[in-house]
Scaffold this motif. Structure first.
Motif, PDB file in Angstrom:
ATOM      1  N   LYS A  20       0.833  -1.212   0.000  1.00 10.46           N
ATOM      2  CA  LYS A  20       0.000   0.000   0.000  1.00 10.46           C
ATOM      3  C   LYS A  20       0.864   1.257   0.000  1.00 10.46           C
ATOM      4  CE  LYS A  20      -4.030  -1.919   2.431  1.00 10.46           C
ATOM      5  NZ  LYS A  20      -4.835  -1.859   3.682  1.00 10.46           N
ATOM      6  N   GLY A  21       2.068   1.136   0.565  1.00  7.54           N
ATOM      7  CA  GLY A  21       2.975   2.276   0.634  1.00  7.54           C
ATOM      8  C   GLY A  21       3.827   2.467  -0.600  1.00  7.54           C
ATOM      9  N   GLY A  22       3.604   1.629  -1.623  1.00  5.49           N
ATOM     10  CA  GLY A  22       4.329   1.779  -2.881  1.00  5.49           C
ATOM     11  C   GLY A  22       5.441   0.792  -3.128  1.00  5.49           C
ATOM     12  N   VAL A  23       5.685  -0.104  -2.184  1.00  4.77           N
ATOM     13  CA  VAL A  23       6.751  -1.107  -2.353  1.00  4.77           C
ATOM     14  C   VAL A  23       6.367  -2.109  -3.432  1.00  4.77           C
ATOM     15  CG1 VAL A  23       7.966  -3.007  -1.215  1.00  4.77           C
ATOM     16  CG2 VAL A  23       7.559  -0.873   0.016  1.00  4.77           C
ATOM     17  N   ARG A  24       7.311  -2.414  -4.299  1.00  6.18           N
ATOM     18  CA  ARG A  24       7.058  -3.400  -5.347  1.00  6.18           C
ATOM     19  C   ARG A  24       8.114  -4.495  -5.403  1.00  6.18           C
ATOM     20  NH1 ARG A  24       3.005  -1.586  -4.550  1.00  6.18           N
ATOM     21  NH2 ARG A  24       1.394  -0.775  -5.953  1.00  6.18           N
TER      22      ARG A  24
END
Length: 224
Positions: free
Chosen positions: A39-43
Motif C-alpha cells: 500500500k505504501g508503494g513497495v514493489r
C-alpha cells in the motif's frame, strides 16, 4: 519458478529505489507487513531466511503475494549457499540476496535467469561478483564498510556498478539523501522500517506511511 523476469525485477528495484527487508515466523504478521508495504508503494520485498522453518512461511507468503499484491516482486535474503538458494527458487523466489558472495549461488541463479545480489564489503568482491553475473551488488554492512563515501569512491572508477546499500540505512531525509547522492541504485531497509512496538501493536498504517515517506525522500534525492 519466478513469476517476474530478471529484467523486470531489476528494473523495478532500480525504479522504486527501496527494498524492505523483513522476517517473522508468524505468517499472519508477515502477510500484514507485506500488504502494508504494498500500500505504501513497495514493489520489491525481501523476506529473510533467518529462522527455523522460514521456508514454510515464505511458501505461504509468496502465494499470498500472488493473490493479494499482484505487482509485488517477492525475493528471499540471508542466503549463503547454493542448495538453499535452489530450494527458494523452486518455491518461486524472484530474486536472491545474501550477506556474502558465493559464486555457486551465481550459477544456480544464472541458470534460472533470476537476479542474485550478494553482500560485498570491498571493491574486489564487487568486481568478482560482477564477473560472476551479478548485476546488482549489496554493499554490506553499509554503515560499517564506509557508508555513502564508500559508494561514491566505488562509482568513480566503476560507474557502471549497480549498488544496494543495506545496514546503516534509516528512513530519514539526511540518511537516504546521503546514500542516493553517493550513487546507490537502491537501499535495503529492515528494522528501522519495522519498529518492534509498531508490529506488536498491529499499527500497519504506520508502516505504510513510513514506506510512502521514504519513497518521497528518495524521489527528492534523485531529483525527480
Amino acid at each position: 519458478m519466478a513469476r517476474f523476469s530478471k529484467i523486470h525485477t531489476l528494473s523495478t528495484i532500480a525504479q522504486t529505489g527501496m527494498v524492505p527487508v523483513f522476517y517473522n515466523s508468524d505468517i499472519e504478521i508477515s502477510k500484514q507487513i507485506l500488504k502494508a508495504c504494498y500500500k505504501g508503494g513497495v514493489r520489491a520485498f525481501e523476506f529473510t531466511n533467518r529462522g527455523d522453518f522460514a521456508q514454510e512461511v515464505f511458501a505461504q507468503l509468496i502465494k499470498y503475494a500472488s493473490a493479494e499484491c499482484p505487482e509485488m516482486i517477492l525475493g528471499v535474503g540471508s542466503i549463503i549457499d547454493a542448495p538453499t538458494a535452489a530450494m527458494y527458487l523452486q518455491m518461486g523466489a524472484n530474486f536472491i540476496v545474501g550477506p556474502l558472495f558465493n559464486p555457486e549461488i551465481s550459477k544456480v541463479c544464472n541458470r534460472r535467469l533470476v537476479p542474485y545480489t550478494p553482500g560485498c564489503g570491498s571493491v574486489s568482491e564487487i568486481g568478482f561478483a560482477q564477473e560472476s553475473g551479478c548485476d546488482l551488488c549489496k554493499v554490506f554492512p553499509g554503515g560499517n564498510v564506509g557508508g555513502p563515501s564508500f559508494v561514491k569512491n566505488i562509482k568513480a572508477p566503476m560507474p557502471w556498478s549497480m549498488l544496494m546499500a543495506t545496514g546503516g540505512v534509516e528512513p530519514t531525509e539526511e540518511n537516504l539523501s546521503a546514500w542516493f547522492k553517493a550513487g546507490v541504485t537502491c537501499v535495503g531497509m529492515g528494522s528501522n522500517l519495522f519498529p518492534a512496538a509498531v508490529i506488536k501493536a498491529g499499527n500497519w498504517d504506520i508502516i505504510t506511511e513510513k514506506c510512502s515517506e521514504s519513497f518521497e525522500i528518495i524521489r527528492k534525492a534523485r531529483g525527480f
